[in-house]
Design a protein around this motif. Structure first.
Motif, mmCIF file in Angstrom:
data_model
loop_
_atom_site.group_PDB
_atom_site.id
_atom_site.type_symbol
_atom_site.label_atom_id
_atom_site.label_comp_id
_atom_site.label_asym_id
_atom_site.label_seq_id
_atom_site.Cartn_x
_atom_site.Cartn_y
_atom_site.Cartn_z
ATOM 1 N N SER A 244 0.833 -1.211 0.000
ATOM 2 C CA SER A 244 0.000 0.000 0.000
ATOM 3 C C SER A 244 0.864 1.255 0.000
ATOM 4 N N THR A 245 1.960 1.224 0.729
ATOM 5 C CA THR A 245 2.873 2.373 0.751
ATOM 6 C C THR A 245 3.488 2.591 -0.627
ATOM 7 N N ALA A 246 3.903 1.519 -1.264
ATOM 8 C CA ALA A 246 4.484 1.637 -2.605
ATOM 9 C C ALA A 246 3.454 2.192 -3.595
ATOM 10 N N TYR A 247 2.210 1.719 -3.495
ATOM 11 C CA TYR A 247 1.184 2.238 -4.386
ATOM 12 C C TYR A 247 0.896 3.707 -4.078
ATOM 13 N N GLY A 248 0.971 4.089 -2.815
ATOM 14 C CA GLY A 248 0.773 5.490 -2.443
ATOM 15 C C GLY A 248 1.835 6.393 -3.046
ATOM 16 N N VAL A 249 3.090 5.937 -3.030
ATOM 17 C CA VAL A 249 4.162 6.727 -3.656
ATOM 18 C C VAL A 249 3.921 6.844 -5.152
ATOM 19 N N LEU A 250 3.554 5.744 -5.788
ATOM 20 C CA LEU A 250 3.251 5.768 -7.217
ATOM 21 C C LEU A 250 2.097 6.733 -7.505
ATOM 22 N N SER A 251 1.081 6.696 -6.660
ATOM 23 C CA SER A 251 -0.075 7.574 -6.824
ATOM 24 C C SER A 251 0.291 9.044 -6.637
ATOM 25 N N ALA A 252 1.238 9.323 -5.760
ATOM 26 C CA ALA A 252 1.665 10.710 -5.534
ATOM 27 C C ALA A 252 2.408 11.260 -6.745
ATOM 28 N N LEU A 253 3.132 10.411 -7.432
ATOM 29 C CA LEU A 253 3.938 10.863 -8.561
ATOM 30 C C LEU A 253 3.179 10.848 -9.881
ATOM 31 N N GLY B 163 2.588 6.621 1.888
ATOM 32 C CA GLY B 163 3.210 6.659 0.567
ATOM 33 C C GLY B 163 2.937 7.958 -0.168
ATOM 34 N N GLN B 164 1.693 8.440 -0.103
ATOM 35 C CA GLN B 164 1.386 9.709 -0.758
ATOM 36 C C GLN B 164 2.152 10.854 -0.110
ATOM 37 N N SER B 165 2.252 10.839 1.202
ATOM 38 C CA SER B 165 2.997 11.900 1.892
ATOM 39 C C SER B 165 4.464 11.881 1.486
ATOM 40 N N LEU B 166 5.063 10.704 1.472
ATOM 41 C CA LEU B 166 6.469 10.601 1.065
ATOM 42 C C LEU B 166 6.664 11.054 -0.376
ATOM 43 N N GLY B 167 5.749 10.657 -1.256
ATOM 44 C CA GLY B 167 5.855 11.058 -2.658
ATOM 45 C C GLY B 167 5.702 12.554 -2.851
ATOM 46 N N LYS B 168 4.725 13.151 -2.178
ATOM 47 C CA LYS B 168 4.506 14.599 -2.315
ATOM 48 C C LYS B 168 5.667 15.390 -1.736
ATOM 49 N N VAL B 169 6.211 14.948 -0.596
ATOM 50 C CA VAL B 169 7.379 15.619 -0.022
ATOM 51 C C VAL B 169 8.564 15.485 -0.971
ATOM 52 N N GLY B 170 8.718 14.326 -1.587
ATOM 53 C CA GLY B 170 9.785 14.142 -2.564
ATOM 54 C C GLY B 170 9.655 15.079 -3.749
ATOM 55 N N VAL B 171 8.419 15.288 -4.210
ATOM 56 C CA VAL B 171 8.185 16.219 -5.316
ATOM 57 C C VAL B 171 8.581 17.635 -4.911
ATOM 58 N N VAL B 172 8.152 18.059 -3.715
ATOM 59 C CA VAL B 172 8.468 19.417 -3.256
ATOM 60 C C VAL B 172 9.975 19.604 -3.109
ATOM 61 N N THR C 140 0.561 20.919 -4.549
ATOM 62 C CA THR C 140 1.935 20.494 -4.283
ATOM 63 C C THR C 140 2.914 21.273 -5.151
ATOM 64 N N LEU C 141 2.566 21.474 -6.399
ATOM 65 C CA LEU C 141 3.434 22.241 -7.287
ATOM 66 C C LEU C 141 3.497 23.705 -6.866
ATOM 67 N N ALA C 142 2.405 24.226 -6.301
ATOM 68 C CA ALA C 142 2.400 25.614 -5.841
ATOM 69 C C ALA C 142 3.199 25.798 -4.563
ATOM 70 N N VAL C 143 3.233 24.783 -3.709
ATOM 71 C CA VAL C 143 3.971 24.874 -2.448
ATOM 72 C C VAL C 143 5.459 25.084 -2.703
ATOM 73 N N VAL C 144 5.934 24.615 -3.832
ATOM 74 C CA VAL C 144 7.357 24.768 -4.181
ATOM 75 C C VAL C 144 7.753 26.246 -4.183
ATOM 76 N N ARG C 145 6.853 27.125 -4.594
ATOM 77 C CA ARG C 145 7.157 28.557 -4.695
ATOM 78 C C ARG C 145 7.023 29.297 -3.375
ATOM 79 N N THR C 146 6.629 28.612 -2.294
ATOM 80 C CA THR C 146 6.419 29.274 -1.007
ATOM 81 C C THR C 146 7.552 28.950 -0.038
ATOM 82 N N ARG C 147 7.456 29.545 1.152
ATOM 83 C CA ARG C 147 8.431 29.279 2.208
ATOM 84 C C ARG C 147 7.937 28.208 3.170
ATOM 85 N N MET C 148 6.851 27.517 2.839
ATOM 86 C CA MET C 148 6.286 26.522 3.752
ATOM 87 C C MET C 148 7.308 25.426 4.058
ATOM 88 N N SER C 149 7.371 25.064 5.320
ATOM 89 C CA SER C 149 8.272 24.004 5.751
ATOM 90 C C SER C 149 7.856 22.679 5.113
#
Length: 164
Positions: free
Chosen positions: A12-21, A52-61, A127-136
């Motif tokens: 499920s974690t692996a599928y979550g990462v795939l789903s995030a990307l 998995g989705q959290s890890l994938g989205k953090v990886g994208v950012v 997620t793509l918009a967060v890249v342009r901010t100062r959010m931790s």
């Protein structure tokens, strides 16, 4: 803890990462299918996909923030904006205001949490918009994790109650 639960969680974690990307691989459909098919417990499927989705989205950012320092991206960002029509100008204003709100400590995490829970605004463009901010990145990751965990647990237990 049994091996079956561990394998369900890892899968499920692996599928979550795939789903995030790759958004076409939908975690919600995976969770529904896992409950209808009976091949994963509610908690392992929901928690694994949320993690998995959290890890994938953090990886994208993190990846996009590091890539934003390249020369090509700097040239694209620094070029002047072309004059546009009324509709495009209005949409650009809304977009700029959303990015300002995401950068504020009071609203940013709440917006990400709402996006993760109820899809308003959609999480992928957010997620793509967060890249342009100062959010931790940590605050972003925790907001996505908690929001997705609530959503996915509700889906898993709801479908399980309907099926069983």
């Amino acid at each position: 803890m049994s091996w079956q639960l561990l394998l369900e969680f890892v899968g499920s974690t692996a599928y979550g990462v795939l789903s995030a990307l790759i958004p076409i691989f939908n975690s919600e459909i995976y969770i529904v299918a896992s409950q209808v098919g009976g091949f994963a417990e509610e908690v392992t499927a929901a928690t694994g996909c949320a993690l998995g989705q959290s890890l994938g989205k953090v990886g994208v950012v993190v990846g996009l923030r590091r890539g934003a320092t390249s020369g090509w991206v700097q040239r694209m960002r620094d070029r002047p904006r072309r004059p546009t029509g009324k509709v495009r100008t209005t949409v650009r204003g809304w977009s700029d205001r959303m990015i300002e709100l995401l950068g504020e400590s009071r609203w940013g995490v709440a917006i990400v949490f709402l996006s993760a829970c109820v899809f308003i605004p959609p999480l992928y463009p957010l997620t793509l918009a967060v890249v342009r901010t100062r959010m931790s990145v940590v605050a972003f990751g925790l907001a996505v994790l908690v929001g997705r965990m609530l959503l996915f647990l509700a889906i898993a237990f709801g479908v399980s109650a309907l099926v069983h």
